[in-house]
Scaffold this active site. Sequence first.
Site, short mmCIF file in Angstrom:
data_model
loop_
_atom_site.label_atom_id
_atom_site.label_comp_id
_atom_site.label_asym_id
_atom_site.label_seq_id
_atom_site.Cartn_x
_atom_site.Cartn_y
_atom_site.Cartn_z
N SER A 188 0.87 -1.19 0.00
CA SER A 188 0.00 0.00 0.00
C SER A 188 0.90 1.22 0.00
CB SER A 188 -0.85 0.03 1.27
OG SER A 188 -0.09 0.47 2.38
N ASP A 189 0.34 2.39 -0.32
CA ASP A 189 1.11 3.59 -0.04
C ASP A 189 0.92 3.92 1.44
OD1 ASP A 189 2.76 5.73 -0.25
OD2 ASP A 189 1.78 6.65 -1.96
N TRP A 190 1.66 4.90 1.89
CA TRP A 190 1.69 5.23 3.32
C TRP A 190 0.26 5.47 3.85
CZ3 TRP A 190 6.03 6.34 6.64
CH2 TRP A 190 5.67 6.88 7.88
N ALA A 191 -0.19 4.57 4.71
CA ALA A 191 -1.51 4.68 5.36
C ALA A 191 -2.68 4.70 4.37
CB ALA A 191 -1.57 5.91 6.26
N SER A 192 -2.45 4.24 3.15
CA SER A 192 -3.54 4.35 2.16
C SER A 192 -4.67 3.35 2.44
CB SER A 192 -3.01 4.20 0.73
OG SER A 192 -2.56 2.89 0.49
#
Length: 736
Positions: A269-273
Amino acid sequence: MNKETKQSIEKKVDSLLSIMTLEEKIGQMNQYNGFWDVTGPSPKGGNAEKKYEDIKKGLVGSMLTVRGVDQVRSVQKIAVEETRLGIPLIIGFDVIHGYKTLSPIPLAEAASWDLEAIKESAGVAASEAAASGINWTFGPNVDISRDPRWGRVMEGAGEDPYLGSKIATARVKGFQGDDLSDVNTIAACAKHFAGYGFSESGKEYNTVSIDRSTLYNVVLPPFKAAVEADVKTLMNSFNELDGIPATGNKFLQRDILKDKWNFNGFVISDWASIKEMISWGHAEDLNHAAELAVEAGCDMDMESYAYVDELVKLVKEGKVDEKLIDDAARRILTVKYELGLFDDPYKYCNEELEKTVIGSDANRAAVLDMAKKSIVLLKNEGNLLPLPKKGKKIAVIGALADDNNSILGSWRIASDDNSGVSILEGLQQYKGNKLVYKKGADVTVGQTAFTEELTINTTNTEDFDDAIAAAKKSDVVVMVLGEHGFQTGEARSRTELGLPGVQQELLEAVYAVNKNIVLVLTNGRPLTINWAEANIPAIVETWQLGTETGNAVAQVLYGDYNPSGKLPMTFPRNVGQIPIYYNHKQTGRPVNSDNNVFWSHYSDVENTPLYPFGFGLSYASFEYTNLQVSKSNISSEDTVEVSVNLTNTGKVAGKEVVQLYIRDLVASVTRPIKELKGFEMVSLEPGETKKVTLKLTKDELGFYNNDGEFIVEPGTFKIFIGGSSITSLETEITLN
Ligand code: BGC
């Protein structure tokens, strides 16, 4: 990797999975940011304690932003020695354009059109990162973008899917090398899957809406190229597509990536996505977000705490099939085996290599070479450039000239601040002229940092007079103007793209007393510089070229290196033209045929850009003649050879990027007015002519229909050749 190694890794992964608990498998899918000093006493602050405890329990598969052999070894030691199974962590990091020794920002590198050099540059970055204990980079960024308002265009390869795909391949191969288990190679990550470069109105993290034809033909090809180059990981993106956040988007991650393209690496995932799907209004809570993400094919969670805290419950309640967990863990463990981490978890932790590889002379030489190749000469009226090497009075003006930080560019979290050779320092090495430096005006006010909003100087002009006085007394003025290095990158969207702050005013004030100006632009995105193009005799686009910036710029200004860069992105005349890109559609009313207003145009600005895609000058000049095709009536199995004679009509040796474009005149889904389908870099001595031959096959003549199928339709194709997307020669072929 040979078949035998592949099969033996598969066996090892299977046997490991068979003894892992559900919690341990889910642990592999969890990545934490490592912001605390793991070599220090007990971890403090943020969620450090939880993270530390989770690593010990075997609930963490990966860490990001841990750096340096000491730190990596300490954290790896916990995973290997204190957990039940001792599975090593995979250590990720944003190695975007170099680690400590910085190469140009990726958009600048794309301007070189030199695939070998780009590959080598990624190799240098990989070797330094690997020597620092890192085994995985979150790069390359392969997002195509047509919107220079979006700050992250600096991280990509520009607007074109063909060039973007070639560069994606070069970067993946550069990072991963021939053998992933070598100590100087690291796993790559093609990001951000998919559509992030189309953030509406260029605003960061905004929604995206892309038609299917653009998705298949423009956005996805560089990702497909990365997968075909065996990229080990992909990162999904912050945007939504068709109203579904990319992180929870099954169509993208399962249907296209894993099923259609057979991708067998893993998706992070992207950061906290994962968590952000709650803000998007797509998930009710973290539990729901975890379910959606894992179902959609997102294998690893970066900093959402969704998988580690919610997945066990979801599986036990029967809401998530354990097979999905097995599949994700299998993919992650496979990459760890391929990196050689199971053979020796500390293989990337070698103090000796760390000392000798990072910042080595060879690495500096490689990034200097890349920096020179990335420079684009935009204008050179009256051959003001190259500068004579002696006997001249030269004023260097602009705060960015005397700045060894800004020119490093954004996204360089491992490098040391102020570690670049400034443009002034570069120019000062040429001692034959009398050089004076005047700042003229600051670009920013106060502190500048990657994570903080910048303040631009929009009022203070108190140093103008000093600069004007110096300009008056000089033969030539070199003005170094543009964007601060932290004005582009993530969350750096802009709505105005002129020279920031008071720099335009400064340029005009200096021009009023001395017209012999060489404008050296330093910036991370296309700018609207109409006034400069109309008035300033020489303009050089130097982007942000990294550690060796000043040396590269000085060699080009003094003619020790002849520039050959070509723009990978269109420069608009004004922001209202955006999105503006060379491969646009024809429309139903492309020209003013009836002499009235009812055609596709603006009433206040021309349709053409300020500088087109593919444009760039040289101190040599080139002439294209005798365009020929080997066959003008072809079948889809034929290869057509397109040839042209290129002559250096200038007085110095030079390099030219010969560009081949096509246009499919009639198609079941309308095609762009021009599409890049081949290019070649050619070196020529003065007066020399070379015949250049490029090939076209059905791969170049076909396209994706709206169901995502690649088709080749019979019909007539125009063929264009030239030194930019505004080509000089054309012919036709017919596909039967
Ligand atoms: C960016 C990614 C990056 C990640 C980790 C995110 O904000 O969008 O490109 O890899 O942070 O630093």
